[in-house]
Scaffold this motif. Sequence first.
Motif, PDB file in Angstrom:
ATOM      1  N   SER A 136       0.848  -1.199   0.000  1.00 26.71           N
ATOM      2  CA  SER A 136       0.000   0.000   0.000  1.00 26.71           C
ATOM      3  C   SER A 136       0.876   1.238   0.000  1.00 26.71           C
ATOM      4  O   SER A 136       1.999   1.229   0.507  1.00 26.71           O
ATOM      5  CB  SER A 136      -0.926   0.013   1.220  1.00 26.71           C
ATOM      6  OG  SER A 136      -0.179  -0.056   2.418  1.00 26.71           O
TER       7      SER A 136
ATOM      8  N   TYR B 103       0.556   5.649   0.639  1.00 27.66           N
ATOM      9  CA  TYR B 103      -0.294   6.725   1.148  1.00 27.66           C
ATOM     10  C   TYR B 103       0.487   8.032   1.084  1.00 27.66           C
ATOM     11  O   TYR B 103       1.715   8.065   1.299  1.00 27.66           O
ATOM     12  CB  TYR B 103      -0.704   6.477   2.600  1.00 27.66           C
ATOM     13  CG  TYR B 103      -1.490   5.203   2.814  1.00 27.66           C
ATOM     14  CD1 TYR B 103      -2.877   5.181   2.610  1.00 27.66           C
ATOM     15  CD2 TYR B 103      -0.843   4.035   3.227  1.00 27.66           C
ATOM     16  CE1 TYR B 103      -3.581   4.001   2.827  1.00 27.66           C
ATOM     17  CE2 TYR B 103      -1.547   2.877   3.440  1.00 27.66           C
ATOM     18  CZ  TYR B 103      -2.919   2.862   3.234  1.00 27.66           C
ATOM     19  OH  TYR B 103      -3.614   1.712   3.433  1.00 27.66           O
TER      20      TYR B 103
ATOM     21  N   SER C 268      -4.257   7.379  -1.672  1.00 21.80           N
ATOM     22  CA  SER C 268      -4.099   6.048  -1.089  1.00 21.80           C
ATOM     23  C   SER C 268      -4.247   5.006  -2.184  1.00 21.80           C
ATOM     24  O   SER C 268      -5.086   5.147  -3.076  1.00 21.80           O
ATOM     25  CB  SER C 268      -5.140   5.816   0.011  1.00 21.80           C
ATOM     26  OG  SER C 268      -6.446   5.832  -0.523  1.00 21.80           O
ATOM     27  N   SER C 269      -3.390   3.967  -2.128  1.00 26.62           N
ATOM     28  CA  SER C 269      -3.424   2.881  -3.113  1.00 26.62           C
ATOM     29  C   SER C 269      -3.211   1.591  -2.353  1.00 26.62           C
ATOM     30  O   SER C 269      -2.268   1.464  -1.563  1.00 26.62           O
ATOM     31  CB  SER C 269      -2.336   3.079  -4.171  1.00 26.62           C
ATOM     32  OG  SER C 269      -2.267   1.950  -5.025  1.00 26.62           O
ATOM     33  N   LEU C 270      -4.070   0.594  -2.592  1.00 29.91           N
ATOM     34  CA  LEU C 270      -4.002  -0.698  -1.921  1.00 29.91           C
ATOM     35  C   LEU C 270      -3.880  -1.767  -2.984  1.00 29.91           C
ATOM     36  O   LEU C 270      -4.797  -1.936  -3.812  1.00 29.91           O
ATOM     37  CB  LEU C 270      -5.245  -0.912  -1.061  1.00 29.91           C
ATOM     38  CG  LEU C 270      -5.275  -2.196  -0.238  1.00 29.91           C
ATOM     39  CD1 LEU C 270      -4.121  -2.235   0.767  1.00 29.91           C
ATOM     40  CD2 LEU C 270      -6.615  -2.319   0.501  1.00 29.91           C
TER      41      LEU C 270
ATOM     42  N   ASP D 280      -8.781   4.872   1.618  1.00 30.25           N
ATOM     43  CA  ASP D 280      -8.430   4.004   2.752  1.00 30.25           C
ATOM     44  C   ASP D 280      -7.613   4.835   3.726  1.00 30.25           C
ATOM     45  O   ASP D 280      -6.459   5.189   3.446  1.00 30.25           O
ATOM     46  CB  ASP D 280      -7.635   2.788   2.274  1.00 30.25           C
ATOM     47  CG  ASP D 280      -7.276   1.863   3.434  1.00 30.25           C
ATOM     48  OD1 ASP D 280      -8.011   1.859   4.436  1.00 30.25           O
ATOM     49  OD2 ASP D 280      -6.246   1.144   3.330  1.00 30.25           O
TER      50      ASP D 280
END
Length: 552
Positions: A106, A108, A119-121, A128
């Motif tokens: 992830s 942020y 945000s990237s998951l 997120d």
Amino acid sequence: MNYSGDDIKGVFRNLSVPFWAVLVFIILTISGLVFVATQGQNRNAIDASVHLAHAAIATMQRHLSDLTVEYGYWDQAVDKLVTKPDLEWADETIGPYLVETYNISSSYVLGANNQLVYSSLLGERIVDDPLTRFSGSLEILIAKARSGSPSAAPEPATGMLQDTDGVYLAAVVVLTTYFTKDGEEIDQATESVLVLTRKLDDDLLGELAEDYLLPNLRITRSLDNNVIASVPLFDTDKSPIGFLVWEPDLPGTRILSVLIPGLVGVFILMAIMIFIFIRREKKFSHLLVQNSKLLKSTLDSVDQGIASWDDQNQLLTWNAKCEDFWYVPEGIRVGMSKRELLRHIGSQGGLGLGDTFDVAEKRFQELLQEGANSSDAFNLLDGRHITLYRYPMPSGGHTIVYTDVTERHNYENQLKYTKKLAEEGNRAKSAFIANMSHEFRTPLNAIIGFSEMMSEHVYGKLGSEKYEEYSVVINTAGRHLLEQINQVLDISKIEVGKLSLEYSLLNIAEFINYSARLVEPQVRTKKQNLVLDISPICPRCMLTVQSSIRFC
């Protein structure tokens, strides 16, 4: 000492028990040493794998930290994520790209007040909130990252985070730009931070297990008794979040599995060899007893007393002659103390008058002072004279040899008595010679005196030249006889070592004429002629003991 069959069995039993005890001791010792050695090998292997596990975690954190600094310390990142946020650029740069290239879980970007900017998951842009997802643990890393100087290169903050899905490695860095002013590059930190996380999933743990030789590496919430090696994992607030466990290779266990059959074989072989040895020892024990009997009978046949004592003055061995010299003590035995023996001798009167215990203790202390290398002599109550010599033994203690020297002692006393009688006879002879010389000198002095008066015509001439010549001869012969008597006295003085030599000048010509006059009557009787021819080169005088020359 007589040895029975029971004694032989006792000797055999006393000799065999220590061998079995030694065998058991050796088996237990070797087994213990092997166990300790193998456990030590296992412990070393476990400790080494623990160091490798720590190194693996530290390496992953350092890689994640370097990657975070690489993207956070970038003027374009500040421009696209802080100054003018560009989500498309963020997707291309820190979103799916990091997932595909570096397996980042992830990403942020948080603003000045920790508001969510991006945000990237798992490569997918979603809303997120990481602060909610990771509770307050992430806030600690963010505060640590922002604690650095705003005008210096950013220092990343790293640690471990936990959510409901697992454990993550995390790195936080302040987004920092730089510019050139007056030819000098200046860093300028923002209030925004970049957060990257990587989950400790099965794929990552598999890579670490292969690279760092950590078989079956996994994360557990708690430990059980089957866990051999583990490393505790802590959140950024120092609270435990689980354990990293694995099954290390145990070389000691492998070695033990190889050694056990060999050790069992060696132990069995040792037991067989000791059993054979004991069987043979049983066969030879009777021969040992027979040799001991032969040795004792040989010592008993010696005309001297022989006894051995250990370094504690306890009796080891003795022969029958010693018992005679010790007044046949009752209860004599191996281990009997010298004090006890002296007390028995004292009770028989062999140490003189006085209290038995006192005289025995006094004699014992004297023996200690004399030491193991000494000699002594004493008389038995029956008049025999005994000498003893003490000889130290290399192993400690000493051996005493007693010898009955009564005959030699009596012979020496007889010699002393004979010598005394001879000395007394010699003294009587010397006294006799002295008395006789006195008796001889009295008439000789008269003869010498009157002949000297006649030769010097004290009362007138004698009437014939022959009378005058004879008076001189009488005087000379008298003096010669007087000298002979003095020589006899000198002999007695020589015997007692009291003769003193007196040197004087001797007229050689006069001595020759004197000698001629002494033998002239004998020459005439035989109708022979005596002719004197003294060489001109003959010295006139010589330094000598005149009485010795005349005597010769």
